[in-house]
Design an enzyme around this catalytic site. Structure first.
Site, mmCIF file in Angstrom:
data_model
loop_
_atom_site.group_PDB
_atom_site.id
_atom_site.type_symbol
_atom_site.label_atom_id
_atom_site.label_comp_id
_atom_site.label_asym_id
_atom_site.label_seq_id
_atom_site.Cartn_x
_atom_site.Cartn_y
_atom_site.Cartn_z
ATOM 1 N N LYS A 128 6.370 36.319 -20.203
ATOM 2 C CA LYS A 128 5.359 37.243 -19.672
ATOM 3 C C LYS A 128 5.727 38.642 -20.120
ATOM 4 C CE LYS A 128 1.717 37.144 -16.922
ATOM 5 N NZ LYS A 128 0.811 36.013 -16.644
ATOM 6 N N ASP A 168 -3.824 38.897 -19.187
ATOM 7 C CA ASP A 168 -3.581 38.778 -17.744
ATOM 8 C C ASP A 168 -4.330 39.968 -17.132
ATOM 9 O OD1 ASP A 168 -1.769 37.114 -15.742
ATOM 10 O OD2 ASP A 168 -1.539 39.192 -15.116
HETATM 11 P P1 NDP Z 1 -8.561 40.932 -14.430
HETATM 12 O O1 NDP Z 1 -7.898 42.185 -14.802
HETATM 13 O O2 NDP Z 1 -9.661 40.392 -15.271
HETATM 14 O O3 NDP Z 1 -9.122 41.014 -12.937
HETATM 15 C C1 NDP Z 1 -8.279 41.301 -11.875
HETATM 16 C C2 NDP Z 1 -9.104 41.437 -10.616
HETATM 17 O O4 NDP Z 1 -8.244 41.530 -9.508
HETATM 18 C C3 NDP Z 1 -9.956 42.690 -10.609
HETATM 19 O O5 NDP Z 1 -11.096 42.484 -9.829
HETATM 20 C C4 NDP Z 1 -9.005 43.688 -9.953
HETATM 21 O O6 NDP Z 1 -9.646 44.793 -9.348
HETATM 22 C C5 NDP Z 1 -8.338 42.828 -8.912
HETATM 23 N N1 NDP Z 1 -6.993 43.358 -8.654
HETATM 24 C C6 NDP Z 1 -5.989 43.519 -9.545
HETATM 25 N N2 NDP Z 1 -4.926 44.065 -8.958
HETATM 26 C C7 NDP Z 1 -5.265 44.244 -7.677
HETATM 27 C C8 NDP Z 1 -4.594 44.759 -6.561
HETATM 28 N N3 NDP Z 1 -3.340 45.214 -6.653
HETATM 29 N N4 NDP Z 1 -5.262 44.777 -5.374
HETATM 30 C C9 NDP Z 1 -6.542 44.327 -5.267
HETATM 31 N N5 NDP Z 1 -7.230 43.833 -6.297
HETATM 32 C C10 NDP Z 1 -6.596 43.785 -7.470
HETATM 33 O O7 NDP Z 1 -7.386 39.841 -14.306
HETATM 34 P P2 NDP Z 1 -7.474 38.259 -14.295
HETATM 35 O O8 NDP Z 1 -8.722 37.806 -13.651
HETATM 36 O O9 NDP Z 1 -7.133 37.787 -15.652
HETATM 37 O O10 NDP Z 1 -6.214 37.886 -13.375
HETATM 38 C C11 NDP Z 1 -6.344 37.714 -11.960
HETATM 39 C C12 NDP Z 1 -5.169 36.896 -11.455
HETATM 40 O O11 NDP Z 1 -5.156 35.617 -12.113
HETATM 41 C C13 NDP Z 1 -3.782 37.500 -11.723
HETATM 42 O O12 NDP Z 1 -2.922 37.133 -10.666
HETATM 43 C C14 NDP Z 1 -3.333 36.782 -12.999
HETATM 44 O O13 NDP Z 1 -1.936 36.766 -13.126
HETATM 45 C C15 NDP Z 1 -3.889 35.394 -12.735
HETATM 46 N N6 NDP Z 1 -4.080 34.535 -13.898
HETATM 47 C C16 NDP Z 1 -4.829 34.937 -14.973
HETATM 48 C C17 NDP Z 1 -5.017 34.085 -16.040
HETATM 49 C C18 NDP Z 1 -5.880 34.446 -17.195
HETATM 50 O O14 NDP Z 1 -6.071 33.590 -18.064
HETATM 51 N N7 NDP Z 1 -6.448 35.631 -17.261
HETATM 52 C C19 NDP Z 1 -4.374 32.770 -16.077
HETATM 53 C C20 NDP Z 1 -3.676 32.407 -14.868
HETATM 54 C C21 NDP Z 1 -3.527 33.284 -13.841
HETATM 55 P P3 NDP Z 1 -9.791 46.173 -10.161
HETATM 56 O O15 NDP Z 1 -10.851 45.903 -11.174
HETATM 57 O O16 NDP Z 1 -10.176 47.170 -9.152
HETATM 58 O O17 NDP Z 1 -8.443 46.426 -10.774
HETATM 59 O O1 2IT Z 2 -0.748 33.575 -15.875
HETATM 60 C C1 2IT Z 2 -1.181 32.965 -16.876
HETATM 61 O O2 2IT Z 2 -1.037 31.745 -17.002
HETATM 62 C C2 2IT Z 2 -1.903 33.733 -17.888
HETATM 63 N N1 2IT Z 2 -2.094 34.937 -17.711
HETATM 64 C C3 2IT Z 2 -2.380 33.069 -19.147
HETATM 65 C C4 2IT Z 2 -1.268 32.968 -20.144
HETATM 66 C C5 2IT Z 2 -1.658 32.459 -21.503
HETATM 67 O O3 2IT Z 2 -0.756 32.456 -22.358
HETATM 68 O O4 2IT Z 2 -2.801 32.074 -21.744
#
Ligand code: NDP
Ligand code: 2IT
Length: 456
Positions: A128, A168
Site C-alpha cells: 500500500k 484508493d
Molecule cells: P473515494 O476517494 O472514491 O471515496 C471515498 C469516500 O469516503 C468519499 O465519499 C469521501 O468523502 C469519504 N471519506 C473519505 N475519508 C473520509 C473520512 N475521514 N471521513 C468521512 N468520510 C470520508 O475512495 P474509495 O471509494 O476508493 O474508497 C473507500 C473505502 O474503500 C476506503 O476505505 C478504501 O480503502 C476502500 N477500498 C477501496 C477499493 C478501491 O478499489 N477503490 C478497494 C477496496 C477497498 P469526501 O469526498 O468528502 O472525501
Molecule cells: O484496498 C484495496 O484493496 C484497494 N484499494 C485496491 C487495490 C488494488 O490493487 O486494486
C-alpha cells in the site's frame, strides 16, 4: 483492551506495539488478525516465527514530494510505499491521497492487503502507499504536477513483476492516468501491468471501476443466501459516495434493494424514497465530474434530509436509520460501539464492509454478540484488487476481455472467497464467523509460502 488469548500470539502483538507505539491503526489491524490465528497456530506451531516475520514489512519507503500550485507557491508533501509481503506474488495494493495519511494508516492497509490478496486466490503479495496530499479543491493541473512528482520517486520501487499500485481514497482514474504517464516516460517503456485501474484506452480492464462495489454486493448476496434470503425489498444504508459506494449502490438497486443513505466527509443524506439509478447518475456526475459535496443532493431532490457530520469520520446519526443491511464504504473506524448498537437495535440483518476496517473492535463485538452476519473488508471488498489481478492478466496476455467475462470472473471469485471464509470458520470451530474464517484462510496460504521459501 487487548483480547488476544493465545500466549505466543499475544507476545508477538506486544512486541509489535512496543516497537512502534505510535501506530494505533496498525496495532488494531494486527490485533484483529492475531486474535483469530490461535487454532491455526495450534495446528501448525512451526508458523509462530512466521507470524512474527509477517508483522514486519519487507520494505517501507518514505520520500519527499515537492510540487508547485497554480499560483507558483511550493508545497512539500510526504510520499510512502509499504511493500509488506511478497511471499505469494508481486506486492499489490492501492495508493491513498488524503491529509490523514501516515505510516500507521498505510501499514494497517498494507497488512490487511496481504490476507485480502491471498483470499482472492490470485498470485499477489500485499502493499500500500500514498501521500498526505489533499486532492480536494486542487485543479487538474495541480493534481497532475503532484502525481508526476510522486512518480519521479516511486517509479524506481515498482514494476509489473515487483510492485503494482492502484487507486484508493483520493486516487481514481484521473490520478492513475497521470501516474502511468510519468512512469512510462521515466521507464521509456509501455509496461501496462505496472499500475491497475487504468483507462480503457491504455490497458485498463472493463469492470475494474465497478469491481469493489459490485464484489461487496456479490459477497453479501452469498451471505444472505445462507439464510435463504436476498437483496430484494431490503433497505440498505451506504456510507461514502466515492468509487466503492457508488457501485455498491448501483448493484444493490439492480438486485432489488433500496439504498437510503450516502455520505461524504461533511455529512450524510437520507433519501427514504431510495437512491435509484437516475439519482445515482446525478451523484456520480456531482462526485466524479464536478467534485462537489453530497449536501447538494439534498438541495436538488425532494424529501431528502442532509445532516452535517461532526467530527470526521463519524457519520453522526447515519447508522441510527433503520435498515436491513449496512454497507460502510467510506473509511476506517466509521462504525463505533454506539453506532453498531443503534444498527442492532433497529434489527440490521447483515453488515458488509466495503471500506477497509470501517468497524471498530468494539463495534464488531456488538455485531458478533447480536449474531448479525458480518463480512470483514478483507473478504468482502477483495473484488477490487481481484479485478486488478484480472487487469494484470490481460496486460500480460496483451488482450482485453469483454465486460460480461470480467464480471462473471469477479462474481465467481467473490463466491469462492465467501465459501472459503465460511468453510474455514466452520472447520476451525466458529461457524458463521467470517472474520475468523477469512483471517485463518488468508493467513495459511501466505504462511505456507513463507515457510517454504525460508528465512528472508
Ligand atoms: P473515494 O476517494 O472514491 O471515496 C471515498 C469516500 O469516503 C468519499 O465519499 C469521501 O468523502 C469519504 N471519506 C473519505 N475519508 C473520509 C473520512 N475521514 N471521513 C468521512 N468520510 C470520508 O475512495 P474509495 O471509494 O476508493 O474508497 C473507500 C473505502 O474503500 C476506503 O476505505 C478504501 O480503502 C476502500 N477500498 C477501496 C477499493 C478501491 O478499489 N477503490 C478497494 C477496496 C477497498 P469526501 O469526498 O468528502 O472525501
Ligand atoms: O484496498 C484495496 O484493496 C484497494 N484499494 C485496491 C487495490 C488494488 O490493487 O486494486
Amino acid at each position: 483492551m487487548v483480547k488476544i488469548m493465545h500466549a505466543a500470539l499475544k507476545e508477538i502483538y506486544d512486541k509489535v506495539v512496543a516497537r512502534d507505539p505510535d501506530q494505533p491503526e496498525f496495532h488494531q489491524a494486527v490485533e484483529e488478525v492475531l486474535d483469530c490465528l490461535g487454532p491455526a497456530i495450534d495446528a501448525h506451531p512451526e508458523y509462530i516465527p512466521i507470524v512474527e516475520a509477517l508483522c514486519e514489512p519487507e520494505r517501507a519507503v518514505q520520500f519527499r514530494v515537492p510540487w508547485y500550485d497554480d499560483s507558483g507557491e511550493l508545497h512539500v508533501n510526504r510520499g510512502f510505499r509499504i511493500q509488506f509481503n511478497g511471499a505469494i506474488g508481486p506486492y499489490k495494493g492501492g495508493l491513498r491521497f488524503h491529509p490523514t495519511v501516515n505510516l500507521s494508516i498505510l501499514k494497517f492497509l498494507a497488512f490487511e492487503q496481504i490476507f485480502k490478496n491471498s483470499l482472492t486466490g490470485l498470485p499477489m503479495g500485499g502493499g500500500k502507499g500514498g501521500s498526505d496530499f489533499n486532492p480536494k479543491g486542487k485543479s487538474d493541473a495541480e493534481v497532475m504536477r503532484f502525481c508526476q512528482s510522486f512518480m519521479m520517486e516511486l517509479w524506481r520501487h515498482i514494476g509489473h513483476d515487483t510492485d503494482v499500485p492502484a487507486g484508493d481514497i483520493g486516487v481514481g482514474g484521473r490520478e492513475i492516468g497521470y501516474l502511468f504517464g510519468m512512469y512510462k516516460k521515466l521507464q521509456n517503456e509501455f509496461t501496462a501491468g505496472v499500475l491497475t485501474g487504468k483507462g480503457m484506452s491504455y490497458g485498463g480492464s472493463l469492470i475494474r471501476p465497478e469491481a469493489t462495489g459490485y464484489g461487496l454486493v456479490y459477497f453479501v448476496r452469498e451471505m444472505l443466501a445462507t439464510k435463504g434470503t436476498d437483496f430484494n425489498g431490503k433497505t440498505v444504508s451506504i456510507s461514502g459516495s466515492g468509487n466503492v459506494a457508488q457501485f455498491a449502490c448501483q448493484k444493490v438497486t439492480e438486485l432489488g434493494g433500496k439504498v437510503v443513505t450516502m455520505s461524504d466527509s461533511r455529512g450524510f443524506v437520507h433519501d427514504p424514497a431510495g437512491i435509484d439509478a437516475d439519482k445515482l447518475a446525478w451523484i456520480m456526475e456531482l462526485k466524479n465530474v464536478r467534485r462537489g459535496r453530497i449536501s447538494e443532493y439534498a438541495e436538488h431532490h425532494d424529501g431528502v434530509i442532509f445532516t452535517e457530520s461532526q467530527p470526521e469520520p463519524s457519520t453522526n446519526g447515519m447508522w441510527s436509520i433503520k435498515v436491513d443491511v449496512a454497507l460502510p464504504c467510506a473509511t476506517q473506524n466509521e462504525i463505533n460501539q454506539e453506532e453498531a448498537a443503534a444498527l442492532v437495535a433497529n434489527g440490521v440483518m447483515a453488515v458488509g464492509e466495503g471500506a477497509n476496517m470501517p468497524t471498530t473492535p468494539e463495534g464488531l463485538a456488538v455485531f458478533q454478540e447480536a449474531n448479525v452476519m458480518f463480512a470483514p473488508g478483507k473478504a468482502s471488498n477483495a473484488g477490487g484488487v481481484a479485478t486488478s489481478g484480472l487487469e494484470m492478466a490481460q496486460n500480460s496476455a496483451r488482450l482485453n476481455w469483454g465486460r460480461k467475462k470480467v464480471d462473471k470472473k469477479l462474481s465467481e471469485i467473490m463466491v469462492n472467497i465467501h465459501k472459503t471464509a465460511y468453510d474455514t470458520a466452520e472447520k476451525y470451530g466458529r461457524p458463521g464467523d467470517y472474520v475468523f474464517g477469512a483471517n485463518i484462510a488468508g493467513f495459511l496460504k501466505v504462511a505456507e509460502a513463507m515457510n517454504a521459501q525460508g528465512v528472508l
